[in-house]
Write a protein that holds these residues in place. Structure first.
Motif, PDB file in Angstrom:
ATOM      1  N   THR A 289       3.392   4.416  -1.317  1.00 34.18           N
ATOM      2  CA  THR A 289       3.298   5.028  -2.690  1.00 34.18           C
ATOM      3  C   THR A 289       4.352   4.429  -3.543  1.00 34.18           C
ATOM      4  O   THR A 289       3.842   4.398  -4.870  1.00 34.18           O
ATOM      5  CB  THR A 289       3.846   6.543  -2.325  1.00 34.18           C
ATOM      6  OG1 THR A 289       3.135   7.048  -1.271  1.00 34.18           O
ATOM      7  CG2 THR A 289       3.978   7.203  -3.702  1.00 34.18           C
TER       8      THR A 289
ATOM      9  N   PRO B 148       5.894   0.799  -3.926  1.00 33.82           N
ATOM     10  CA  PRO B 148       6.141  -0.489  -3.105  1.00 33.82           C
ATOM     11  C   PRO B 148       7.291  -1.050  -3.608  1.00 33.82           C
ATOM     12  O   PRO B 148       8.143  -1.429  -2.792  1.00 33.82           O
ATOM     13  CB  PRO B 148       4.878  -1.241  -3.351  1.00 33.82           C
ATOM     14  CG  PRO B 148       4.394  -0.630  -4.753  1.00 33.82           C
ATOM     15  CD  PRO B 148       4.327   0.905  -4.531  1.00 33.82           C
TER      16      PRO B 148
ATOM     17  N   SER C  41       0.865  -1.361   0.037  1.00 32.60           N
ATOM     18  CA  SER C  41      -0.039   0.045   0.053  1.00 32.60           C
ATOM     19  C   SER C  41       0.775   1.195  -0.099  1.00 32.60           C
ATOM     20  O   SER C  41       0.216   2.456   0.098  1.00 32.60           O
ATOM     21  CB  SER C  41      -1.032   0.091   1.168  1.00 32.60           C
ATOM     22  OG  SER C  41      -0.287  -0.145   2.450  1.00 32.60           O
TER      23      SER C  41
END
Length: 211
Positions: free
Chosen positions: A142, A144, A140
């Motif tokens: 910005t 990953p 999750s």
């Protein structure tokens, strides 16, 4: 073609109480997302076994980028030159858009550790479980993939230092740096001298050259 060259090192303290020491260098270069397609598969799958296998592949990719020349009889405040053209620590067919480089300098009391030994040290059940969980949480984030590559590289560094501690080796230098093509080598060239490392005990001269 693209080259990252190590031109010169200065080691301020060789880690010995008196006399000379042997210096082992470890260089790890990764190219961000382009180097780790298996992490895309990691974020897509829900199969626990496959996740562990994909993380093991990613760790192996980090370790396989290593080069390790060992330099003997290093004294305090020594300048170490790599010929008149430098020593290539990374070569690629194309100029990468981004580049991450970790250079470790270690006072060595043992023979050079090969990749198989290092992977055995890193790919323990505990480390794999930790990585699967940690990188799973990054889904999750910005960016990953960027965060996952950073986490993998950090674990490799930590594992190397633990291995060194178990053999009474000592870290003498640690350079951690990242480059983006547009900002740092827009024309395929970058020269840097006396770049300080994270420990304050090492300075590095390097060249980036691409065409």
């Amino acid at each position: 073609m693209f080259y990252l060259r190590l031109n010169k090192l200065r080691i301020y303290s060789n880690g010995a109480l008196i006399g000379l020491t042997d210096l082992q260098l470890m260089s790890f270069v990764t190219l961000g997302e382009a180097d780790f397609p298996m992490l895309n598969d990691f974020f897509r799958t829900s199969d626990a076994t496959e996740k562990r296998n994909l993380i093991a592949q990613a760790v192996t990719r980090v370790v396989s980028s290593r080069v390790m020349p060992e330099i003997q009889n290093v004294k305090d405040n020594q300048l170490i030159f790599f010929g008149d053209t430098g020593y290539n620590v990374f070569v690629a067919d194309a100029i990468p858009e981004n580049l991450n480089w970790m250079l470790l300098a270690i006072k060595s009391n043992q023979q050079t550790v090969d990749n198989a030994t290092l992977l055995t040290q890193i790919l323990t059940e505990q480390n794999l479980s930790k990585l699967v969980t940690t990188i799973g949480f990054l889904a999750s984030a910005t960016s990953p993939m960027t965060a996952a590559v950073s986490t993998l590289t950090t674990l490799v560094a930590e594992s190397i230092l633990k291995l060194c501690a178990s053999t009474r080796d000592r870290q003498l230098g640690l350079l951690l740096t990242s480059f983006t093509r547009q900002e740092h080598y827009p024309y395929g060239k970058r020269d840097a001298q006396n770049v300080p490392d994270a420990t304050g005990n090492m300075k590095v001269d390097y060249t980036i050259f691409g065409f």
